[in-house]
Design a protein around this motif. Structure first.
Motif, short mmCIF file in Angstrom:
data_model
loop_
_atom_site.label_atom_id
_atom_site.label_comp_id
_atom_site.label_asym_id
_atom_site.label_seq_id
_atom_site.Cartn_x
_atom_site.Cartn_y
_atom_site.Cartn_z
N PHE A 80 0.81 -1.21 0.00
CA PHE A 80 0.00 0.00 0.00
C PHE A 80 0.85 1.26 0.00
O PHE A 80 0.51 2.23 -0.67
N TRP A 84 1.25 1.61 -3.94
CA TRP A 84 0.05 2.42 -4.17
C TRP A 84 0.14 3.78 -3.49
O TRP A 84 -0.85 4.50 -3.38
N LYS A 85 1.34 4.12 -3.01
CA LYS A 85 1.65 5.49 -2.55
C LYS A 85 0.76 6.01 -1.43
O LYS A 85 0.43 7.20 -1.40
N ALA A 86 0.37 5.14 -0.51
CA ALA A 86 -0.31 5.66 0.69
C ALA A 86 0.74 6.35 1.55
O ALA A 86 1.91 5.96 1.53
N HIS A 87 0.32 7.37 2.29
CA HIS A 87 1.24 8.10 3.17
C HIS A 87 1.83 7.13 4.19
O HIS A 87 1.10 6.39 4.84
N ILE A 90 0.57 7.51 7.87
CA ILE A 90 -0.85 7.17 7.97
C ILE A 90 -1.04 5.66 7.81
O ILE A 90 -1.78 5.02 8.56
N MET A 91 -0.31 5.10 6.86
CA MET A 91 -0.40 3.65 6.66
C MET A 91 0.11 2.93 7.91
O MET A 91 -0.45 1.92 8.33
N ALA B 332 -6.27 5.29 2.04
CA ALA B 332 -4.97 5.98 2.11
C ALA B 332 -4.22 5.84 0.79
O ALA B 332 -3.46 6.71 0.39
N ALA B 333 -4.47 4.73 0.10
CA ALA B 333 -3.75 4.48 -1.14
C ALA B 333 -4.54 5.04 -2.30
O ALA B 333 -5.18 4.32 -3.05
N SER B 335 -3.71 6.12 -5.07
CA SER B 335 -3.32 5.84 -6.45
C SER B 335 -3.99 4.58 -6.98
O SER B 335 -4.05 4.40 -8.18
#
Lengths: 313, 355
Positions: A80, A84-87, A90-91, B332-333, B335
């Motif tokens: 993720f 998929w570039k989640a922060h 936060i992740m 959060a993801a 993208s």
């Protein structure tokens, strides 16, 4: 008596999970990722270790499964946040909350108990007596007779030192953390290195978690990691992001942890104040480090100014 | 149709919906592995949450503390801060409100409640202010410090309920608050109380503060680009401190209201997880105060539905927290959604080109 040989032994024992968490965090920070999900990975590791040991009857299989469990969580984290570039933070928060709920849910769904699980069928890790050293008078009673994970931890500290500073892969890893753009130009695949670091941190967190539930105690309790993942992060900062420094930091936190336990046994003051001790020490140590950095910054600025003035003259 | 889809809010809503569905699918898998029937579970869950007056009111009651803790999280997030200490600030607020609630007597109910809540706000704000001050003055990382402050608060409060404020010999809890400090219950058979209206008011206040004031503007800028904000003349350090103060204030208020409205005394470990749940709700609402109200009702509802589920089929209620955390993974993801979005758009383009 507060200070004796047993205090050193319990310090080394209590430092072990923090050191595992510290190594896990340190590796990812070296690759440029602040991985606060180590806390949750440890918790899942501790749980899976108990499940594995209970159903297979072997603590070692429990440890291996726990590493796989933590690595699964690490994989989700990496998928993720890296793909998929989640922060990242936060992740990390989400993973920690997820781990917290998931372990409680599974504890109740699988074992049908709330709060804690322990059973005579649950096999813990055995203490290992080192062959020759055990007979050496003081040294033997200091370093012999711990669970195998304590020794694995010491070896891994040295291995990660060698890995980071002496191998090509380790130097690449640090390059990714130092300057990703430059590393990319050099032909290093940044995301792959980061993925590798996160997976390694998962394995380390699994070892730390299984130490909690099979080495230190032989049971699982809700929220068992109790902030040790974050203590690992603090130890990393204390150790200035080096493996050896991180280990020393975790020894320090382990010391305060064991002093707190020791004093709790003596019942000289309300338990709660002693339980606060390790957490308060971490706040104070982080403040001291930041203060020192601030001072260094101010002094460098002053020196630069002085040099500039001299040059102008 | 195209214009409607380009709309940012619609896109956001679709994203939330998509995340919820994906997470529920993952949750179904977990349930299947444990031998439960997902469809039946979800039905019982939603029925227990939102169908029937009593269930619905209980959901609103469960949502009330989440509104406060999520507003606390939103103020921190908007300022670019990670306040993971909401749990601790909530506890400190709760214990102070209880203390004011049972020590002072003979006060007009309105004043008594106001006094207790003001003290809770102040206590929560001060507890959050310390990590903020450390961040501004020493540049210590607020993530670890706020987490450590949670443990300090938890053990500190545990000391208070176990020793000086303890009343019962059986369990660690304080005496009951005076009737004048109680928030009025709104309906028989539920614990929903006037605290919910305070929550509604606070949502509006928070939305106003964030979108219509200089402070809110400053916070957003500091959160998005601190250096830019500095050059733009925004007092960055002061804004960070205000962000932490407000965040702690909302958390403390939530703690106070939970005690005055629901429990009426402080019991050890009564709130476990509400602070972190607040962070989940804030993320679910995409850091928007009005969204937080609905997200809190959604999550609060699921939590109360999960209680019903636990009674009727002994499926552990923690399942809900697990599923909501998975929703946050997907949200959060962003993208992932860009990927799906672009896939859809390119197909549309391909079709129009052919035509």
């Amino acid at each position: 008596m507060v200070f004796d040989l047993e205090l050193i032994r319990s310090t080394l024992r209590l430092a072990t999970p923090i050191a595992f968490a510290g190594l896990a965090t340190m590796l990812t920070i070296q690759a440029g990722i602040v991985n606060i999900a180590v806390e949750g990975m440890m918790l899942v590791g501790a749980f899976v270790a108990v499940v594995g040991s209970y159903y297979t009857g072997s603590a070692i299989i429990g440890v291996i499964l726990s590493m796989l469990g933590s690595m699964t969580l690490a994989f989700i984290f990496a998928l993720f946040s890296l793909k998929w570039k989640a922060h990242i933070i936060i992740m990390g928060i989400a993973i920690n909350i997820f781990a917290n709920y998931l372990t409680v849910y599974l504890l109740r769904a699988i074992f049908g108990v709330a709060g804690a699980f322990s059973s005579p069928d649950l096999k813990g890790l055995e203490m290992i007596k080192l062959p020759v050293i055990d007979n050496v008078p003081i040294l033997g009673s200091l370093v012999s007779g711990y669970s195998i994970l304590v020794y694995i931890c010491w070896i891994l500290v040295l291995l990660s030192h060698i890995f980071l500073y002496k191998t090509k892969l380790g130097i690449h890893l640090r390059a990714v953390g130092e300057n990703p753009a430059a590393a990319e130009v050099m032909g290093i695949r940044c995301n792959e290195m980061r993925f590798f670091a996160v997976m390694a941190s998962g394995a380390l967190a699994g070892l730390g978690g299984s130490y909690l539930s099979l080495g230190h105690l032989t049971m699982f309790t809700e929220g068992m990691s109790a902030g040790r993942g974050f203590m690992g992060l603090a130890a990393t900062i204390f150790g200035m992001f080096t493996p050896i420094g991180t280990f020393l930091g975790s020894i320090l936190f382990g010391l305060f942890d064991s002093i707190s336990w020791r004093l709790q046994g003596m019942q000289i003051m309300p338990v709660q104040f002693l339980q606060m001790l390790p957490y308060a020490i971490i706040v104070i140590i982080l403040m001291t480090i930041s203060f020192r950095e601030k001072w260094v910054r101010a002094m460098t600025a002053k020196a630069n100014r002085a040099a500039l003035e001299k040059a102008e003259e | 149709m195209k214009r409607l889809l380009d709309n940012e809010t619609i896109r956001g809503l679709i994203m939330v919906l998509f995340s919820v569905i994906l997470a529920m699918a993952v949750g179904s898998l977990v349930m299947l592995i444990n031998g439960y029937q997902p469809l039946k579970v979800y039905l019982t869950l939603f029925k227990g949450a939102f169908f029937g007056k009593r269930n619905f009111l209980t959901s609103l009651q469960r949502a009330t503390p989440l509104v406060f803790t999520s507003l606390a999280a939103i103020f921190a997030f908007r300022t670019g801060l990670f306040n993971l200490g909401i749990e601790g600030q909530f506890l400190i607020g709760a214990v102070i409100a209880t203390f004011i609630g049972f020590t002072i007597s003979g006060l007009n109910p309105v004043f008594h409640v106001l006094l207790a809540l003001c003290c809770a706000v102040a206590a929560g704000a001060i507890w959050a202010f310390i990590p903020g001050l450390l961040k501004v003055k020493l540049k210590t990382d607020e993530v670890i410090i706020t987490i450590m402050f949670n443990y300090l608060a938890r053990f500190g409060v545990s000391y208070l309920v176990n020793y000086p404020l303890r009343e019962s010999a059986v369990a660690p809890m304080t005496p009951q608050i005076k009737p004048s400090a109680e928030l009025v219950r709104l309906a028989q058979g539920t614990q929903l109380n006037t605290g919910f209206f305070i929550a509604l008011f606070m949502v509006l206040l928070a939305a106003f503060l964030l979108s219509r004031t200089t402070l809110g503007f400053g916070m957003r800028n500091v959160g998005l680009a601190p250096r830019f904000a500095l050059f733009g003349g925004i007092p960055v350090n002061k804004t960070i401190l205000m962000g932490m103060l407000l965040s702690g204030a909302f958390a403390g208020l939530g703690g106070g209201i939970e005690v005055l409205g629901v429990y009426r005394r402080f019991m050890e470990d009564f709130s476990s997880g509400l602070g972190f749940d607040g962070i989940l709700v804030a993320l679910l609402a995409k850091r928007n105060p009005l969204g937080a109200l609905f997200a809190a009702i959604f999550y609060g509802g699921l939590k109360s539905g999960a209680m019903v589920l636990e009674w009727t089929s002994d499926i552990p209620r923690e399942l809900i927290g697990t599923i909501v955390a998975i929703i946050i993974f997907f949200m959060a993801a962003e993208s992932i959604f860009d990927f799906i979005w672009n896939l859809g758009n390119s197909r549309v383009k391909a079709v129009t080109k052919e035509a």
